[in-house]
Write an enzyme that holds these catalytic residues in place. Structure first.
Site, mmCIF file in Angstrom:
data_model
loop_
_atom_site.group_PDB
_atom_site.id
_atom_site.type_symbol
_atom_site.label_atom_id
_atom_site.label_comp_id
_atom_site.label_asym_id
_atom_site.label_seq_id
_atom_site.Cartn_x
_atom_site.Cartn_y
_atom_site.Cartn_z
ATOM 1 N N LYS A 177 10.763 61.280 40.625
ATOM 2 C CA LYS A 177 11.094 62.404 41.507
ATOM 3 C C LYS A 177 11.362 61.817 42.882
ATOM 4 O O LYS A 177 10.452 61.577 43.657
ATOM 5 C CB LYS A 177 9.901 63.371 41.560
ATOM 6 C CG LYS A 177 10.242 64.812 41.849
ATOM 7 C CD LYS A 177 10.919 65.061 43.183
ATOM 8 C CE LYS A 177 9.930 65.034 44.335
ATOM 9 N NZ LYS A 177 10.616 65.170 45.647
ATOM 10 N N GLY A 230 3.587 58.201 49.981
ATOM 11 C CA GLY A 230 3.922 59.204 50.986
ATOM 12 C C GLY A 230 2.748 59.454 51.917
ATOM 13 O O GLY A 230 1.950 58.559 52.191
ATOM 14 N N SER A 231 2.633 60.696 52.372
ATOM 15 C CA SER A 231 1.624 61.029 53.377
ATOM 16 C C SER A 231 0.244 61.197 52.751
ATOM 17 O O SER A 231 0.115 61.469 51.554
ATOM 18 C CB SER A 231 2.010 62.323 54.084
ATOM 19 O OG SER A 231 2.024 63.390 53.157
ATOM 20 N N THR A 234 -0.279 64.900 51.327
ATOM 21 C CA THR A 234 0.370 65.150 50.037
ATOM 22 C C THR A 234 -0.274 64.300 48.943
ATOM 23 O O THR A 234 -0.470 64.765 47.818
ATOM 24 C CB THR A 234 1.884 64.894 50.122
ATOM 25 O OG1 THR A 234 2.415 65.667 51.195
ATOM 26 C CG2 THR A 234 2.594 65.286 48.851
ATOM 27 N N GLY A 235 -0.635 63.070 49.287
ATOM 28 C CA GLY A 235 -1.311 62.205 48.306
ATOM 29 C C GLY A 235 -2.603 62.826 47.806
ATOM 30 O O GLY A 235 -2.911 62.773 46.604
ATOM 31 N N GLU A 252 -0.162 55.244 47.409
ATOM 32 C CA GLU A 252 0.222 54.325 48.480
ATOM 33 C C GLU A 252 0.553 55.203 49.675
ATOM 34 O O GLU A 252 1.595 55.849 49.698
ATOM 35 C CB GLU A 252 1.413 53.485 48.023
ATOM 36 C CG GLU A 252 1.498 52.172 48.742
ATOM 37 C CD GLU A 252 2.341 52.286 49.980
ATOM 38 O OE1 GLU A 252 1.776 52.668 51.047
ATOM 39 O OE2 GLU A 252 3.536 52.022 49.900
ATOM 40 N N CYS A 287 5.400 52.379 56.139
ATOM 41 C CA CYS A 287 3.937 52.497 56.021
ATOM 42 C C CYS A 287 3.258 51.243 56.552
ATOM 43 O O CYS A 287 2.171 51.312 57.099
ATOM 44 C CB CYS A 287 3.540 52.768 54.578
ATOM 45 S SG CYS A 287 4.275 51.618 53.415
ATOM 46 N N GLU A 383 -0.514 58.184 62.396
ATOM 47 C CA GLU A 383 0.735 57.567 61.973
ATOM 48 C C GLU A 383 1.903 58.363 62.555
ATOM 49 O O GLU A 383 2.082 59.534 62.234
ATOM 50 C CB GLU A 383 0.820 57.556 60.447
ATOM 51 C CG GLU A 383 2.075 56.876 59.965
ATOM 52 C CD GLU A 383 2.106 56.718 58.451
ATOM 53 O OE1 GLU A 383 2.185 55.583 57.977
ATOM 54 O OE2 GLU A 383 2.066 57.735 57.737
HETATM 55 P P1 NAI Z 1 5.382 63.631 51.762
HETATM 56 O O1 NAI Z 1 4.204 62.792 51.421
HETATM 57 O O2 NAI Z 1 5.175 65.105 51.758
HETATM 58 O O3 NAI Z 1 6.595 63.298 50.745
HETATM 59 C C1 NAI Z 1 6.653 62.169 49.922
HETATM 60 C C2 NAI Z 1 7.090 62.569 48.514
HETATM 61 O O4 NAI Z 1 6.160 63.523 47.998
HETATM 62 C C3 NAI Z 1 8.463 63.249 48.450
HETATM 63 O O5 NAI Z 1 9.115 62.896 47.246
HETATM 64 C C4 NAI Z 1 8.094 64.722 48.395
HETATM 65 O O6 NAI Z 1 9.081 65.528 47.795
HETATM 66 C C5 NAI Z 1 6.839 64.685 47.550
HETATM 67 N N1 NAI Z 1 5.962 65.861 47.725
HETATM 68 C C6 NAI Z 1 5.826 66.650 48.815
HETATM 69 N N2 NAI Z 1 4.943 67.645 48.583
HETATM 70 C C7 NAI Z 1 4.504 67.471 47.311
HETATM 71 C C8 NAI Z 1 3.577 68.168 46.480
HETATM 72 N N3 NAI Z 1 2.929 69.244 46.918
HETATM 73 N N4 NAI Z 1 3.361 67.707 45.237
HETATM 74 C C9 NAI Z 1 3.993 66.612 44.780
HETATM 75 N N5 NAI Z 1 4.887 65.921 45.510
HETATM 76 C C10 NAI Z 1 5.146 66.334 46.759
HETATM 77 O O7 NAI Z 1 5.898 63.127 53.166
HETATM 78 P P2 NAI Z 1 6.906 63.797 54.223
HETATM 79 O O8 NAI Z 1 6.508 65.200 54.482
HETATM 80 O O9 NAI Z 1 8.279 63.540 53.781
HETATM 81 O O10 NAI Z 1 6.609 62.920 55.531
HETATM 82 C C11 NAI Z 1 5.507 63.233 56.376
HETATM 83 C C12 NAI Z 1 4.796 61.991 56.819
HETATM 84 O O11 NAI Z 1 4.294 61.286 55.688
HETATM 85 C C13 NAI Z 1 5.646 60.966 57.533
HETATM 86 O O12 NAI Z 1 5.820 61.288 58.875
HETATM 87 C C14 NAI Z 1 4.816 59.726 57.351
HETATM 88 O O13 NAI Z 1 3.776 59.692 58.294
HETATM 89 C C15 NAI Z 1 4.235 59.888 55.968
HETATM 90 N N6 NAI Z 1 5.012 59.165 54.956
HETATM 91 C C16 NAI Z 1 4.541 57.956 54.517
HETATM 92 C C17 NAI Z 1 5.279 57.200 53.633
HETATM 93 C C18 NAI Z 1 4.804 55.867 53.153
HETATM 94 O O14 NAI Z 1 5.612 54.996 52.878
HETATM 95 N N7 NAI Z 1 3.518 55.657 53.002
HETATM 96 C C19 NAI Z 1 6.582 57.636 53.127
HETATM 97 C C20 NAI Z 1 6.970 58.965 53.606
HETATM 98 C C21 NAI Z 1 6.203 59.664 54.482
#
Ligand code: NAI
Ligand code: MG
Length: 481
Positions: A177, A230-231, A234-235, A252, A287, A383
């Site tokens: 996804k 991701g965040s 959400t994690g 991660e 990250c 972050e």
């Molecule tokens: P996010 O963690 O919400 O999104 C990452 C992934 O999770 C995307 O594919 C998204 O569609 C999916 N996702 C979102 N909500 C979900 C749910 N309820 N259930 C399952 N999957 C879901 O991150 P977002 O909102 O795009 O970015 C916010 C912050 O997260 C960023 O500003 C950054 O601080 C952090 N982040 C960290 C990353 C890393 O590499 N560790 C990558 C992206 C974001």
């Protein structure tokens, strides 16, 4: 820059390109122009169901495919990615915004993951365990089954390789996804993989929104392993959904990684790497960015002056023109970083470099440095995920270590010093999953990667990833009957 075309993209399920069951689509933008570049089918729970069913059906045959044959298919995928590298890099740059040379590196990383894990496919084996003479006891390392990969937008194609190649090498099947902001290259790799000989259903790609497609994947009872990047928030949600099915999760998450510079460091090396660590890739949306610079008081002014000069020299502009720093990925991320620029001004005063968002379309933010930051300020603890560096002064090794560890995250850490003992003391005592010495972002597909503390658990990359994608069975036979 004018948008080239608006391409139509469908879901990849069971080896076919199909519309979403709901017929919904989402638009993905070029963050340098804010123009749409693709209409992409937006999957939801029904599409995830179809994809999981297809993967489940494909699992027995893929698991039982001779490992060397699985390896050959992954090698063919790596070759196909390399053959299409220019096209994939251009798509990635337009979808994510990052400079073309960085996207090119990411495409090569993706190919490397497939190549690396291709070579491992026939080297995944267990142990034999000596018991008394009447027993033969051994372990088998078996695939999990259907694995789900929830992928973020900052390294879309690279993370396709990082999360999917080890899964497939170990005999798993996958439902990926990609992030709604950057779904294109995952679909492209999925199509290339099919053409390279990957059987239908072994890799399904279902773009869609997180709360719909992502949540459906994380909570699906027939998914046997979830990898999430991701965040933190959400994690945590993903882990809670998965635990209801007792599905193992690998998280991660983010970082606020300390980059510690001592006066005995090679000055230019430390400057170069500090710039790379925060501004050198994906506009700081990384990250493992070195977003917290801890610099010794003896060299503090000289170091910050040199950094400021270098940061100000970086060019900011559209990724297709390959500037040093491209736009942020989305309006949301842009708004978030701008909010932190305000917070930073309140907490630490005017930045010594950058601090502005250029007045033009596109989500651009200047490389920004806040000096005289206290470690308990929000810009030192949270972050930001953008081109924003917080500089904190310290006076001795003990204080540097305490500051380095005084944060909720623990993804990576770096130290610049010519004192070998000090470097390894720091590596021993810092609470982080990866430590760089006189270097930042060292290591490639071979080096295990993952977080301590709130940066997550489980390891990707290297041989360790194979552990995340397998489960161990012990077989104990009485041979004296
Ligand atoms: P996010 O963690 O919400 O999104 C990452 C992934 O999770 C995307 O594919 C998204 O569609 C999916 N996702 C979102 N909500 C979900 C749910 N309820 N259930 C399952 N999957 C879901 O991150 P977002 O909102 O795009 O970015 C916010 C912050 O997260 C960023 O500003 C950054 O601080 C952090 N982040 C960290 C990353 C890393 O590499 N560790 C990558 C992206 C974001
Ligand atoms: Mg996009």
């Amino acid at each position: 820059m004018a948008t080239e075309t608006i391409d139509q993209y469908e879901l990849l399920i069971d080896g076919e390109l199909v519309p979403a069951a709901s017929n919904d689509t989402l638009k993905t933008l070029n963050p340098a122009t804010e123009d749409p570049i693709g209409d992409v089918a937006a999957g939801d729970a029904e599409d995830i169901d179809r994809a999981v069913e297809s993967a489940s059906d494909a699992f027995p045959a893929w698991r039982d495919t001779p490992p060397q044959e699985r390896g050959r298919v992954l090698t063919a995928i790596a070759d196909a990615i390399r053959k299409n590298a220019d096209r994939l890099a251009r798509i990635e740059t337009q979808d994510n915004g990052k400079p073309l040379s960085q996207a090119t590196t990411d495409v090569e990383d993706c190919a490397r993951y497939f190549e690396y894990y291709a070579g491992i496919a026939d080297k995944i084996h267990g142990d034999s365990i000596p018991l008394t003479t009447e027993y033969v006891d051994y372990t088998l390392r078996e695939p999990l089954g259907v694995t789900g990969q929830i992928i973020p937008w900052n390294f879309p194609i690279s993370l396709v390789g990082r999360t999917i190649a080890p899964a497939l090498a170990a005999g798993n099947v996958a439902v990926a996804k990609p992030a709604e902001q950057t779904p294109l290259t995952a679909l492209e790799v999925g199509k290339l993989a099919l053409d390279a000989g990957l059987p239908p259903g072994v890799l399904n790609v279902v773009p869609g929104f997180g709360a719909e497609a992502g949540a459906a994947l994380a909570s699906h009872p027939a998914v046997n392993g979830v990898s999430f990047t991701g965040s933190v928030v959400t994690g945590q949600q993903v882990a809670k959904m998965a635990v209801d099915n007792v599905t193992p999760v690998h998280l991660e998450l983010g970082g606020k990684s300390p980059n510690v510079v001592f006066p005995d460091a090679d000055f230019e090396t430390a400057i170069d790497n500090t710039i790379t660590a925060i501004f050198g890739t994906a506009a700081g949306q990384v990250c493992s960015a070195g977003s917290r610079l801890l610099v010794h008081e003896e060299i503090h002014s000289e170091f910050v002056d040199a950094l400021t000069t270098r940061a100000t020299e970086l060019s900011v502009g559209p990724g297709m023109e390959d500037h040093d720093v491209g736009p942020l990925v989305s309006a949301d991320q842009y708004d978030k970083v701008r909010k932190y620029l305000d917070i930073g001004r309140d907490e630490a005063g005017e930045p010594v470099a950058g601090g502005e968002a250029p007045e033009r379309s596109g989500y651009f933010i200047e490389p920004t440095i806040f000096d005289h930051v206290d470690n308990d300020m929000r810009i030192a603890q949270e972050e930001i995920f953008g081109p924003v560096l917080s500089v904190i002064e310290f006076s001795d090794e003990q204080e540097a270590l305490e500051l380095a560890n005084d944060v909720d995250y623990g993804l990576v850490a770096g130290i610049f010093t010519s004192d070998v003992g000090r470097a390894h003391r720091f590596a021993r005592d810092v609470r982080a999953g990866q430590v760089y010495i006189n270097e930042w972002f060292a290591g490639g597909v071979e080096t295990p990667f993952g977080g301590y503390k709130q940066s997550g658990f489980g390891r990707e990359k290297g041989l360790e990833a194979i552990r995340s994608y397998t489960q161990l069975k012990n077989v104990c036979a009485n041979i004296d009957v």
